[in-house]
Design a protein around this motif. Sequence first.
Motif, mmCIF file in Angstrom:
data_model
loop_
_atom_site.group_PDB
_atom_site.id
_atom_site.type_symbol
_atom_site.label_atom_id
_atom_site.label_comp_id
_atom_site.label_asym_id
_atom_site.label_seq_id
_atom_site.Cartn_x
_atom_site.Cartn_y
_atom_site.Cartn_z
ATOM 1 N N LYS A 127 0.820 -1.215 0.000
ATOM 2 C CA LYS A 127 0.000 0.000 0.000
ATOM 3 C C LYS A 127 0.850 1.261 0.000
ATOM 4 O O LYS A 127 0.583 2.218 -0.746
ATOM 5 N N SER A 128 1.886 1.296 0.812
ATOM 6 C CA SER A 128 2.708 2.504 0.931
ATOM 7 C C SER A 128 3.768 2.597 -0.156
ATOM 8 O O SER A 128 4.054 3.682 -0.673
ATOM 9 N N SER A 129 4.356 1.480 -0.535
ATOM 10 C CA SER A 129 5.455 1.489 -1.509
ATOM 11 C C SER A 129 4.978 1.434 -2.945
ATOM 12 O O SER A 129 5.665 1.883 -3.863
ATOM 13 N N GLY A 130 3.771 0.870 -3.161
ATOM 14 C CA GLY A 130 3.351 0.603 -4.518
ATOM 15 C C GLY A 130 4.100 -0.602 -5.067
ATOM 16 O O GLY A 130 4.941 -1.200 -4.385
ATOM 17 N N VAL A 131 3.784 -0.972 -6.303
ATOM 18 C CA VAL A 131 4.423 -2.114 -6.950
ATOM 19 C C VAL A 131 5.228 -1.618 -8.146
ATOM 20 O O VAL A 131 4.674 -1.026 -9.070
ATOM 21 N N THR A 132 6.520 -1.867 -8.109
ATOM 22 C CA THR A 132 7.392 -1.441 -9.200
ATOM 23 C C THR A 132 7.647 -2.598 -10.164
ATOM 24 O O THR A 132 7.412 -3.767 -9.830
ATOM 25 N N GLN A 133 8.162 -2.280 -11.319
ATOM 26 C CA GLN A 133 8.485 -3.313 -12.292
ATOM 27 C C GLN A 133 9.599 -4.222 -11.776
ATOM 28 O O GLN A 133 9.609 -5.430 -12.048
ATOM 29 N N GLU A 134 10.498 -3.648 -10.999
ATOM 30 C CA GLU A 134 11.581 -4.432 -10.423
ATOM 31 C C GLU A 134 11.038 -5.474 -9.452
ATOM 32 O O GLU A 134 11.515 -6.615 -9.403
ATOM 33 N N MET A 135 10.013 -5.123 -8.677
ATOM 34 C CA MET A 135 9.379 -6.090 -7.780
ATOM 35 C C MET A 135 8.760 -7.241 -8.569
ATOM 36 O O MET A 135 8.884 -8.417 -8.190
ATOM 37 N N ASP A 187 -5.241 -2.075 -17.198
ATOM 38 C CA ASP A 187 -3.950 -2.645 -17.570
ATOM 39 C C ASP A 187 -3.234 -3.111 -16.303
ATOM 40 O O ASP A 187 -3.227 -2.408 -15.288
ATOM 41 N N LEU A 188 -2.634 -4.284 -16.362
ATOM 42 C CA LEU A 188 -1.952 -4.821 -15.182
ATOM 43 C C LEU A 188 -0.861 -5.801 -15.596
ATOM 44 O O LEU A 188 -0.788 -6.254 -16.734
ATOM 45 N N ASP A 189 -0.041 -6.135 -14.622
ATOM 46 C CA ASP A 189 1.108 -7.020 -14.827
ATOM 47 C C ASP A 189 1.279 -7.819 -13.541
ATOM 48 O O ASP A 189 1.508 -7.238 -12.475
ATOM 49 N N LEU A 190 1.133 -9.143 -13.622
ATOM 50 C CA LEU A 190 1.208 -9.931 -12.384
ATOM 51 C C LEU A 190 1.884 -11.273 -12.601
ATOM 52 O O LEU A 190 1.945 -11.795 -13.723
ATOM 53 N N GLU A 426 -7.908 -3.457 -7.680
ATOM 54 C CA GLU A 426 -7.197 -2.846 -6.559
ATOM 55 C C GLU A 426 -5.689 -3.058 -6.694
ATOM 56 O O GLU A 426 -4.897 -2.174 -6.353
ATOM 57 N N TYR A 427 -5.299 -4.219 -7.203
ATOM 58 C CA TYR A 427 -3.878 -4.485 -7.433
ATOM 59 C C TYR A 427 -3.316 -3.528 -8.482
ATOM 60 O O TYR A 427 -2.210 -2.983 -8.324
ATOM 61 N N ALA A 428 -4.060 -3.330 -9.567
ATOM 62 C CA ALA A 428 -3.593 -2.452 -10.647
ATOM 63 C C ALA A 428 -3.360 -1.025 -10.163
ATOM 64 O O ALA A 428 -2.487 -0.314 -10.676
ATOM 65 N N LYS A 429 -4.122 -0.587 -9.163
ATOM 66 C CA LYS A 429 -3.947 0.764 -8.620
ATOM 67 C C LYS A 429 -2.584 0.942 -7.954
ATOM 68 O O LYS A 429 -2.105 2.071 -7.798
ATOM 69 N N LEU A 431 0.283 -0.328 -9.103
ATOM 70 C CA LEU A 431 1.390 -0.348 -10.059
ATOM 71 C C LEU A 431 1.967 1.062 -10.250
ATOM 72 O O LEU A 431 1.230 2.021 -10.468
ATOM 73 N N LYS A 432 3.288 1.148 -10.187
ATOM 74 C CA LYS A 432 3.980 2.434 -10.329
ATOM 75 C C LYS A 432 4.480 2.658 -11.750
ATOM 76 O O LYS A 432 5.248 3.575 -12.010
ATOM 77 N N TYR A 433 4.085 1.811 -12.670
ATOM 78 C CA TYR A 433 4.537 1.918 -14.055
ATOM 79 C C TYR A 433 3.408 1.488 -14.986
ATOM 80 O O TYR A 433 2.430 0.861 -14.557
ATOM 81 N N LYS A 434 3.537 1.831 -16.244
ATOM 82 C CA LYS A 434 2.535 1.445 -17.231
ATOM 83 C C LYS A 434 2.896 0.085 -17.804
ATOM 84 O O LYS A 434 3.961 -0.081 -18.413
ATOM 85 N N PRO A 435 2.043 -0.929 -17.623
ATOM 86 C CA PRO A 435 2.360 -2.262 -18.125
ATOM 87 C C PRO A 435 2.525 -2.289 -19.648
ATOM 88 O O PRO A 435 1.794 -1.613 -20.384
ATOM 89 N N THR A 436 3.500 -3.060 -20.086
ATOM 90 C CA THR A 436 3.724 -3.276 -21.515
ATOM 91 C C THR A 436 3.816 -4.775 -21.775
ATOM 92 O O THR A 436 4.041 -5.563 -20.850
ATOM 93 N N ILE A 437 3.665 -5.151 -23.022
ATOM 94 C CA ILE A 437 3.655 -6.566 -23.372
ATOM 95 C C ILE A 437 5.080 -7.110 -23.351
ATOM 96 O O ILE A 437 5.949 -6.610 -24.066
ATOM 97 N N PRO A 438 5.379 -8.121 -22.517
ATOM 98 C CA PRO A 438 6.728 -8.702 -22.481
ATOM 99 C C PRO A 438 7.104 -9.297 -23.843
ATOM 100 O O PRO A 438 6.231 -9.803 -24.565
ATOM 101 N N PRO A 439 8.376 -9.245 -24.208
ATOM 102 C CA PRO A 439 8.812 -9.750 -25.528
ATOM 103 C C PRO A 439 8.444 -11.209 -25.782
ATOM 104 O O PRO A 439 8.139 -11.586 -26.916
ATOM 105 N N ASN A 440 8.455 -12.035 -24.737
ATOM 106 C CA ASN A 440 8.196 -13.463 -24.913
ATOM 107 C C ASN A 440 6.745 -13.863 -24.617
ATOM 108 O O ASN A 440 6.427 -15.061 -24.585
ATOM 109 N N ALA A 441 5.898 -12.888 -24.373
ATOM 110 C CA ALA A 441 4.499 -13.192 -24.051
ATOM 111 C C ALA A 441 3.690 -13.412 -25.321
ATOM 112 O O ALA A 441 3.968 -12.821 -26.370
ATOM 113 N N LYS A 442 2.689 -14.272 -25.226
ATOM 114 C CA LYS A 442 1.803 -14.536 -26.350
ATOM 115 C C LYS A 442 0.391 -14.095 -25.996
ATOM 116 O O LYS A 442 -0.078 -14.297 -24.872
#
Length: 510
Positions: A127-135, A187-190, A426-429, A431-442
């Motif tokens: 809640k306080s830190s948010g979710v980064t792409q590095e996480m 948009d989300l990334d999990l 609630e999870y998407a809220k 996220l500290k970054y805009k999700p993008t499509i991973p190179p290996n994702a289908k």
Amino acid sequence: MAEHSKGFRGFWPCGYQISACFPNVCLGRSKGLKSATAFIFFTFILIAALVNWTDIDYSIFEMISAPPRNNTKKHHERIVFPLNCSEPGSPQKCLETYPTSFEPDEPSSKTCPDYFRWIQEDLKQWKSSGVTQEMIERGKPFADFRLVVVEGKAYVEKYRKAYQTRDIFTIWGILQLLRLYPGKVPDLDLMFNCGDQTVILKRNYQGPNATSPPPVFHYCADKDSLDIVFPDWTFWGWAEVNIMPWDNMLSAIKKGMQRTKWENRVPYAYWRGNPYVSVERVEFLKCNLSNNHDWNVRLYRQDWSKESKKGFKNSKLENQCTHRYKIYIEGNTWSVSEKYILACDSMTLVVKPKYYDFFSRSMVPLQHYWPIRSKISTCRDLKFAVEWGNNHPKKARAIGKEGSKLIEEFLAMENVYDYMFHSLNEYAKLLKYKPTIPPNAKMVCAETMACSEQGLFKKFMEQSMVKSPSHKLPCSLPPQYEPHHIQSLLATNEDITRQVETWGDEYWRQ
């Protein structure tokens, strides 16, 4: 889910063919409508001529001649999208015609069940830190797959083979959510883990130099873990053991339990399952009927390999509502059997669990189930519970019915999808970054997943497929639990459980 407009049949006090009615007087049916209307019309003209034509209230004529107003709300035309598979051998393509946005006809008219309040509790770590792409990236070692939603479309990157088809049917379930609420899931990334064991342990993220834990979705968690709980794959079917999608399975169980009235059921506690997934279950087998003891239980080993060869004739869940009491005991961790056991209106005896899923934290002992101690006291507690139930049949039956009612209401697929929606929203809220499509994702969709399947796998996907967008919004998320609310809930459940244990101890001292 189709909406049907209500006609006026049965609403008129003089029959549905009547075109105009006044208090206590009907002006005739359709056959005599013209003559009745003409008579009234010329009567008013005559009166007007005698009094003053210019004083006539023309609204009276409008009332007589105007057709009745139809106040029925017009819904959007129902959009239906069946599975559209390409010719065998051709690559399957996602339909471009399925809507990516949809405005429902009406807002949600209800508040979500109380167990939705645990969503915020499961996410409070970030809640306080948010979710980064590095996480997110640090969650890879714990995940079976990565799911990304961008502009309403789903993309999956798989890291390892999950047990059986857990990952496939979990992804399938999320796709159905996107079809139910097109354009509403942000948009989300999990990362998602499909195993039994919890993976994000609190002890690994404590101390001054500890890193922030990666968020990982999973089917269960416990007090020592930070896994984010999510509905399990069996809601859309467990093809390997012939367990239908939840809607179909629940309907079959409800019909099955009606075949034998509670008072006519076998007055013992029943359990059937694989005992060799945990030490606790192996020990639990010692409570079975033997030459030395009758602990009032009847336990049966389930060999799924043999069952599959026999067509699962002896493992149909709808045929297992034959005893007054049923037992739930965890397997490797939490077990998907929980909802099926509780769905029977037999009183459920729950051997003290360590793990919880997305709804079980809102269950109350003696209201929805009977608590049983684990390990050394299990057999004694089971025998006492059955004795108590047989001596208090109305109370035992009431507990069974409340447990069954809770499952039917809590786990209506509408609520399951709404829980998924709010959990992801609630999870998407965070996220500290805009999700993008991973190179290996289908990219995945109904066609790319179901069209290539065969047998029960394809059948269950077709049965559980959402074919039309919802006509209303998800239920409204209730407010988050305050810490003192959670403490109060836990304390209440502990007090009730302790009282039951005291009854059992007194029973054995007699």
